[in-house]
Design an enzyme around this catalytic site. Sequence first.
Site, short mmCIF file in Angstrom:
data_model
loop_
_atom_site.label_atom_id
_atom_site.label_comp_id
_atom_site.label_asym_id
_atom_site.label_seq_id
_atom_site.Cartn_x
_atom_site.Cartn_y
_atom_site.Cartn_z
N ARG A 159 0.81 -1.22 0.00
CA ARG A 159 0.00 0.00 0.00
C ARG A 159 0.85 1.27 0.00
O ARG A 159 0.52 2.27 0.65
CB ARG A 159 -0.95 0.01 1.20
CG ARG A 159 -1.81 -1.24 1.30
CD ARG A 159 -2.75 -1.42 0.12
NE ARG A 159 -3.39 -2.71 0.19
CZ ARG A 159 -2.96 -3.81 -0.42
NH1 ARG A 159 -1.87 -3.75 -1.18
NH2 ARG A 159 -3.59 -4.95 -0.32
N CYS A 206 -10.09 -0.29 4.11
CA CYS A 206 -9.44 -0.76 5.34
C CYS A 206 -8.74 0.40 6.04
O CYS A 206 -7.98 1.14 5.41
CB CYS A 206 -8.44 -1.86 5.03
SG CYS A 206 -9.22 -3.43 4.57
N GLU A 272 -3.84 2.96 7.13
CA GLU A 272 -3.64 2.77 5.69
C GLU A 272 -4.02 4.01 4.90
O GLU A 272 -3.54 4.22 3.79
CB GLU A 272 -4.46 1.56 5.22
CG GLU A 272 -4.23 1.18 3.77
CD GLU A 272 -4.83 -0.15 3.40
OE1 GLU A 272 -5.56 -0.22 2.40
OE2 GLU A 272 -4.58 -1.14 4.12
#
Length: 289
Positions: A159, A206, A272
């Site tokens: 990510r 998320c 995230e």
Amino acid sequence: MAAPKVVPLAPLTTLGVGGPAELWVVESHAELVEATREPFRVLGGGSNLLIADAGVPERVIKLGRAYNDVRAFGPAAASAAGIWLGGATPLPGLVRRAAALGLSGLEGLLGVPATLGGAVVMNAGTRFGEMADTLQEVEVLLEGRLERLSAAELGLGYRTSALPPKAVLTRARLRLSPSSQTRVRARLAEVDAARRGQPKAKSAGCAFKNPPGDSAGRLIDALGLKGLRVGGAMISPEHGNFVVNLGGATAGDVVALLERVRERSSVPLETEWELWGFGPREEALCAAP
């Protein structure tokens, strides 16, 4: 390009939270160069993003329809040369188009509500696959000049990427593998079945990165935090790693909820999402533990 104007950013995000900023929707190279002459941020699909209630002082750039090439996505994507697609191309549309053409490589990105540019910048993905699996090369505007960078030069990780902060990704080249509609759609059905536990309410995806060898959702569930609420923001009862907007949630509500989760967890959790317009205390939520 329509005249830039100050608008609320909340409707442009999947979480539905965020204050105002001057929005520039650009449709050409010349407009993009003009837009980047002052401090700016780039807005893609608005997922994986939390914007402060006060908004952001920088202008916000959004690539317009001229950078959406979903209709150009065809069999050439399976060639050795791959296919160039604009940064505003919606990822969900690419996944569907690939399935219709019997091209494999994007199935693991099913359900990711991003533009192609945003997906590359954060190396978007799921446990079934990520952008790095198909990306060959990108074109970026950096300090008024167009440059090309290979996927290897982007430092794609979990990510994240090493794309220069002030670079605007205008195009990306993908390479997919020839398959069949039947096989690709069967794989999509598998991925969809595994992801059905995710909430349908407004969310930003998320909230936390998975710790090494574990799942953030499992950890939050084990702490009994599903359903925990601050104002209009709540930890989804369906999936512990999703914060949902019940209606009227503020960025302050969301930050307070994230802080409560991190305080309760004995395992360091790294956010995230990107955070825009916050102070040092809130920005620390995005820092690696």
